[in-house]
Write a protein that holds these residues in place. Structure first.
Motif, mmCIF file in Angstrom:
data_model
loop_
_atom_site.group_PDB
_atom_site.id
_atom_site.type_symbol
_atom_site.label_atom_id
_atom_site.label_comp_id
_atom_site.label_asym_id
_atom_site.label_seq_id
_atom_site.Cartn_x
_atom_site.Cartn_y
_atom_site.Cartn_z
ATOM 1 N N THR A 2 33.673 32.973 39.222
ATOM 2 C CA THR A 2 34.205 34.322 39.365
ATOM 3 C C THR A 2 33.313 35.322 38.640
ATOM 4 O O THR A 2 32.958 35.105 37.481
ATOM 5 C CB THR A 2 35.620 34.381 38.763
ATOM 6 N N PRO A 3 32.976 36.440 39.290
ATOM 7 C CA PRO A 3 32.174 37.459 38.614
ATOM 8 C C PRO A 3 32.917 38.064 37.426
ATOM 9 O O PRO A 3 34.125 38.299 37.490
ATOM 10 C CB PRO A 3 31.945 38.519 39.683
ATOM 11 N N ILE A 5 33.727 41.236 35.237
ATOM 12 C CA ILE A 5 33.741 42.682 35.426
ATOM 13 C C ILE A 5 33.654 43.328 34.048
ATOM 14 O O ILE A 5 34.406 42.983 33.146
ATOM 15 C CB ILE A 5 35.001 43.147 36.177
ATOM 16 N N ALA A 64 30.676 44.245 38.703
ATOM 17 C CA ALA A 64 31.014 42.826 38.842
ATOM 18 C C ALA A 64 29.688 42.088 38.782
ATOM 19 O O ALA A 64 28.825 42.271 39.646
ATOM 20 C CB ALA A 64 31.719 42.571 40.165
ATOM 21 N N THR A 102 31.710 45.977 47.289
ATOM 22 C CA THR A 102 31.286 44.622 46.947
ATOM 23 C C THR A 102 30.258 44.190 47.979
ATOM 24 O O THR A 102 30.287 44.630 49.135
ATOM 25 C CB THR A 102 32.442 43.603 46.923
ATOM 26 N N TRP A 106 30.845 38.648 48.958
ATOM 27 C CA TRP A 106 32.061 38.620 48.150
ATOM 28 C C TRP A 106 33.263 39.226 48.874
ATOM 29 O O TRP A 106 34.349 39.302 48.299
ATOM 30 C CB TRP A 106 31.803 39.340 46.816
ATOM 31 N N THR A 109 37.257 37.878 48.778
ATOM 32 C CA THR A 109 37.459 37.000 47.618
ATOM 33 C C THR A 109 38.418 37.569 46.582
ATOM 34 O O THR A 109 38.730 36.902 45.609
ATOM 35 C CB THR A 109 36.121 36.724 46.906
ATOM 36 N N LEU A 111 37.585 40.299 44.905
ATOM 37 C CA LEU A 111 36.758 41.064 43.962
ATOM 38 C C LEU A 111 37.010 42.566 44.107
ATOM 39 O O LEU A 111 37.074 43.280 43.109
ATOM 40 C CB LEU A 111 35.273 40.737 44.158
ATOM 41 N N ARG A 114 40.074 43.488 42.195
ATOM 42 C CA ARG A 114 39.802 43.484 40.748
ATOM 43 C C ARG A 114 39.045 44.745 40.323
ATOM 44 O O ARG A 114 39.335 45.328 39.274
ATOM 45 C CB ARG A 114 39.014 42.234 40.358
#
Length: 167
Positions: A2-3, A5, A64, A102, A106, A109, A111, A114
């Motif tokens: 997971t990236p 942030i 991210a 993103t 990604w 996902t 992201l 988030r």
């Protein structure tokens, strides 16, 4: 993986600029005229300078970070979001989501959600989105944003935008 942030720093300007331009290429392919899109995403030094200036001036931008340990500078940032006090004279709510992107790898996902959460949380906010960007419109609808009837022409990409608001 997971990236992570985190808030961007001036040292992130180059990687963030690459992400920004590549996100435009990926998100606007088929929306903006191909020749115009290529032209608008070709000046990497200018985009780096814009990111550097904004971050040096204290602009809060969320990144991210690609979890791949050896990611090239072009792939180091997987996405970003930017919010600020509303810039429109008739801001429908005080907070504006200026940008959220993103990389295509990604999409789907979570992201984007988030990045939205760190930029505006659950607060009332508004944003501008290209009116034919069905993928983005679907994302924003799932986050509670609805069109308020305002529309404007974006000269940079020669596309029409609509304003979405979440109260």
């Amino acid at each position: 993986m997971t990236p992570e942030i985190r808030q961007a720093t001036v040292e992130d300007a180059e990687a963030a600029a690459w992400c920004h331009l590549q996100c435009w290429q990926e998100a606007y392919a088929g929306l903006a005229p191909a020749d115009l899109l290529a032209q608008r995403t070709a000046n990497v030094p200018q985009r780096i300078e814009r990111w550097t200036q904004a971050l040096s001036a204290g602009s809060v931008r969320w990144l991210a970070i690609n979890p791949a340990e050896e990611a090239d500078v072009r792939d180091r940032v997987a996405g970003f979001s930017i919010s600020s006090p509303g810039r429109d004279e008739d801001s429908p709510v005080p907070l504006e989501l200026q940008a959220i992107y993103t990389r295509q790898a990604w999409w789907g996902t979570g992201l984007g959600t988030r990045l939205l959460d760190v930029a505006v949380g659950k607060d009332p906010a508004y944003l501008w989105v290209f009116e034919n960007n069905e993928r983005a419109l679907g994302f924003y609808a799932r986050q509670g944003f609805v069109a308020d009837g305002e529309r404007l022409h974006d000269e940079f990409f020669d596309l029409w935008e609509i304003r979405l608001v979440r109260t």
